[in-house]
Motif scaffolding. Sequence first.
Motif, PDB file in Angstrom:
ATOM      1  N   GLN A 284       2.802   8.096 -16.075  1.00 20.90           N
ATOM      2  CA  GLN A 284       2.138   6.830 -15.817  1.00 20.90           C
ATOM      3  C   GLN A 284       2.608   6.253 -14.485  1.00 20.90           C
ATOM      4  O   GLN A 284       3.719   6.533 -14.034  1.00 20.90           O
ATOM      5  N   ALA A 285       1.736   5.457 -13.893  1.00 17.21           N
ATOM      6  CA  ALA A 285       2.051   4.829 -12.610  1.00 17.21           C
ATOM      7  C   ALA A 285       1.197   3.569 -12.478  1.00 17.21           C
ATOM      8  O   ALA A 285       0.375   3.268 -13.334  1.00 17.21           O
ATOM      9  N   THR A 286       1.394   2.863 -11.382  1.00 22.13           N
ATOM     10  CA  THR A 286       0.615   1.679 -11.054  1.00 22.13           C
ATOM     11  C   THR A 286      -0.083   1.911  -9.729  1.00 22.13           C
ATOM     12  O   THR A 286       0.543   2.349  -8.762  1.00 22.13           O
ATOM     13  N   SER A 287      -1.372   1.628  -9.682  1.00 17.70           N
ATOM     14  CA  SER A 287      -2.119   1.764  -8.440  1.00 17.70           C
ATOM     15  C   SER A 287      -1.527   0.828  -7.390  1.00 17.70           C
ATOM     16  O   SER A 287      -1.274  -0.345  -7.662  1.00 17.70           O
ATOM     17  N   TYR A 288      -1.299   1.356  -6.203  1.00 19.61           N
ATOM     18  CA  TYR A 288      -0.687   0.569  -5.136  1.00 19.61           C
ATOM     19  C   TYR A 288      -1.689   0.320  -4.009  1.00 19.61           C
ATOM     20  O   TYR A 288      -1.905  -0.806  -3.608  1.00 19.61           O
ATOM     21  N   THR A 289      -2.288   1.379  -3.495  1.00 21.89           N
ATOM     22  CA  THR A 289      -3.308   1.242  -2.450  1.00 21.89           C
ATOM     23  C   THR A 289      -4.498   2.132  -2.799  1.00 21.89           C
ATOM     24  O   THR A 289      -4.360   3.114  -3.519  1.00 21.89           O
ATOM     25  N   TYR A 290      -5.658   1.765  -2.261  1.00 21.82           N
ATOM     26  CA  TYR A 290      -6.843   2.590  -2.430  1.00 21.82           C
ATOM     27  C   TYR A 290      -7.831   2.265  -1.320  1.00 21.82           C
ATOM     28  O   TYR A 290      -8.109   1.100  -1.049  1.00 21.82           O
ATOM     29  N   ASP A 291      -8.366   3.304  -0.672  1.00 24.29           N
ATOM     30  CA  ASP A 291      -9.381   3.156   0.366  1.00 24.29           C
ATOM     31  C   ASP A 291     -10.683   3.745  -0.177  1.00 24.29           C
ATOM     32  O   ASP A 291     -10.787   4.965  -0.342  1.00 24.29           O
ATOM     33  N   PRO A 292     -11.683   2.898  -0.484  1.00 18.95           N
ATOM     34  CA  PRO A 292     -12.920   3.410  -1.080  1.00 18.95           C
ATOM     35  C   PRO A 292     -13.732   4.317  -0.150  1.00 18.95           C
ATOM     36  O   PRO A 292     -14.510   5.132  -0.633  1.00 18.95           O
ATOM     37  N   GLU A 293     -13.544   4.205   1.138  1.00 17.40           N
ATOM     38  CA  GLU A 293     -14.297   5.066   2.061  1.00 17.40           C
ATOM     39  C   GLU A 293     -13.776   6.498   2.048  1.00 17.40           C
ATOM     40  O   GLU A 293     -14.561   7.437   2.089  1.00 17.40           O
ATOM     41  N   THR A 294     -12.460   6.660   2.000  1.00 21.18           N
ATOM     42  CA  THR A 294     -11.878   8.006   2.000  1.00 21.18           C
ATOM     43  C   THR A 294     -11.514   8.480   0.602  1.00 21.18           C
ATOM     44  O   THR A 294     -11.200   9.653   0.415  1.00 21.18           O
ATOM     45  N   ARG A 295     -11.540   7.556  -0.387  1.00 20.32           N
ATOM     46  CA  ARG A 295     -11.149   7.828  -1.766  1.00 20.32           C
ATOM     47  C   ARG A 295      -9.706   8.324  -1.859  1.00 20.32           C
ATOM     48  O   ARG A 295      -9.358   9.118  -2.708  1.00 20.32           O
ATOM     49  N   THR A 296      -8.852   7.830  -0.974  1.00 21.86           N
ATOM     50  CA  THR A 296      -7.429   8.174  -0.988  1.00 21.86           C
ATOM     51  C   THR A 296      -6.621   6.914  -1.237  1.00 21.86           C
ATOM     52  O   THR A 296      -7.115   5.800  -1.088  1.00 21.86           O
ATOM     53  N   GLY A 297      -5.371   7.101  -1.598  1.00 21.86           N
ATOM     54  CA  GLY A 297      -4.521   5.943  -1.824  1.00 21.86           C
ATOM     55  C   GLY A 297      -3.131   6.361  -2.246  1.00 21.86           C
ATOM     56  O   GLY A 297      -2.708   7.486  -2.000  1.00 21.86           O
ATOM     57  N   SER A 298      -2.465   5.450  -2.927  1.00 19.32           N
ATOM     58  CA  SER A 298      -1.120   5.740  -3.402  1.00 19.32           C
ATOM     59  C   SER A 298      -0.871   5.010  -4.714  1.00 19.32           C
ATOM     60  O   SER A 298      -1.552   4.038  -5.041  1.00 19.32           O
ATOM     61  N   VAL A 299       0.102   5.519  -5.436  1.00 20.16           N
ATOM     62  CA  VAL A 299       0.538   4.905  -6.687  1.00 20.16           C
ATOM     63  C   VAL A 299       2.040   4.699  -6.607  1.00 20.16           C
ATOM     64  O   VAL A 299       2.723   5.327  -5.796  1.00 20.16           O
ATOM     65  N   LEU A 300       2.534   3.811  -7.449  1.00 17.35           N
ATOM     66  CA  LEU A 300       3.971   3.638  -7.612  1.00 17.35           C
ATOM     67  C   LEU A 300       4.334   4.197  -8.978  1.00 17.35           C
ATOM     68  O   LEU A 300       3.819   3.734  -9.998  1.00 17.35           O
ATOM     69  N   LEU A 301       5.202   5.195  -8.977  1.00 12.83           N
ATOM     70  CA  LEU A 301       5.689   5.721 -10.247  1.00 12.83           C
ATOM     71  C   LEU A 301       6.528   4.650 -10.917  1.00 12.83           C
ATOM     72  O   LEU A 301       6.941   3.676 -10.285  1.00 12.83           O
ATOM     73  N   ASP A 302       6.824   4.813 -12.185  1.00  9.21           N
ATOM     74  CA  ASP A 302       7.563   3.794 -12.921  1.00  9.21           C
ATOM     75  C   ASP A 302       8.965   3.569 -12.378  1.00  9.21           C
ATOM     76  O   ASP A 302       9.550   2.513 -12.604  1.00  9.21           O
ATOM     77  N   ASP A 303       9.502   4.534 -11.620  1.00  5.05           N
ATOM     78  CA  ASP A 303      10.816   4.335 -11.003  1.00  5.05           C
ATOM     79  C   ASP A 303      10.707   3.683  -9.625  1.00  5.05           C
ATOM     80  O   ASP A 303      11.688   3.523  -8.928  1.00  5.05           O
ATOM     81  N   GLY A 304       9.470   3.307  -9.221  1.00 11.16           N
ATOM     82  CA  GLY A 304       9.252   2.629  -7.953  1.00 11.16           C
ATOM     83  C   GLY A 304       8.936   3.542  -6.787  1.00 11.16           C
ATOM     84  O   GLY A 304       8.701   3.068  -5.676  1.00 11.16           O
ATOM     85  N   THR A 305       8.901   4.842  -7.023  1.00 11.68           N
ATOM     86  CA  THR A 305       8.619   5.800  -5.960  1.00 11.68           C
ATOM     87  C   THR A 305       7.139   5.787  -5.602  1.00 11.68           C
ATOM     88  O   THR A 305       6.296   5.992  -6.478  1.00 11.68           O
ATOM     89  N   PRO A 306       6.799   5.568  -4.321  1.00 10.22           N
ATOM     90  CA  PRO A 306       5.387   5.648  -3.917  1.00 10.22           C
ATOM     91  C   PRO A 306       4.979   7.107  -3.714  1.00 10.22           C
ATOM     92  O   PRO A 306       5.732   7.896  -3.143  1.00 10.22           O
ATOM     93  N   VAL A 307       3.795   7.460  -4.203  1.00 13.01           N
ATOM     94  CA  VAL A 307       3.267   8.811  -4.036  1.00 13.01           C
ATOM     95  C   VAL A 307       1.803   8.682  -3.648  1.00 13.01           C
ATOM     96  O   VAL A 307       1.041   7.971  -4.305  1.00 13.01           O
ATOM     97  N   GLU A 308       1.406   9.375  -2.592  1.00 14.69           N
ATOM     98  CA  GLU A 308       0.021   9.331  -2.137  1.00 14.69           C
ATOM     99  C   GLU A 308      -0.838  10.324  -2.917  1.00 14.69           C
ATOM    100  O   GLU A 308      -0.341  11.323  -3.426  1.00 14.69           O
ATOM    101  N   PHE A 309      -2.138  10.029  -2.990  1.00 14.54           N
ATOM    102  CA  PHE A 309      -3.087  10.973  -3.583  1.00 14.54           C
ATOM    103  C   PHE A 309      -4.270  11.133  -2.640  1.00 14.54           C
ATOM    104  O   PHE A 309      -4.600  10.238  -1.859  1.00 14.54           O
TER     105      PHE A 309
END
Length: 67
Positions: A2-27
Amino acid sequence: MQATSYTYDPETRTGSVLLDDGTPVEFDAAAFDAGGLLLLRPGQRVRVEGEGRGAALRITLVTLQTF
């Protein structure tokens, strides 16, 4: 996992999430598209799947967290 959505760009459909330990990971767009989502807002709880660990973690799927 599980994670929390952090950023999202609807034009490129890319973004990042924050894992529950606070680590940001891009997708990338492929991970977003694999989840079948149309939109993602910051702060939404999501379920992610990935390959690798630590700094080598690559998100392969992003979908909404359901209970």
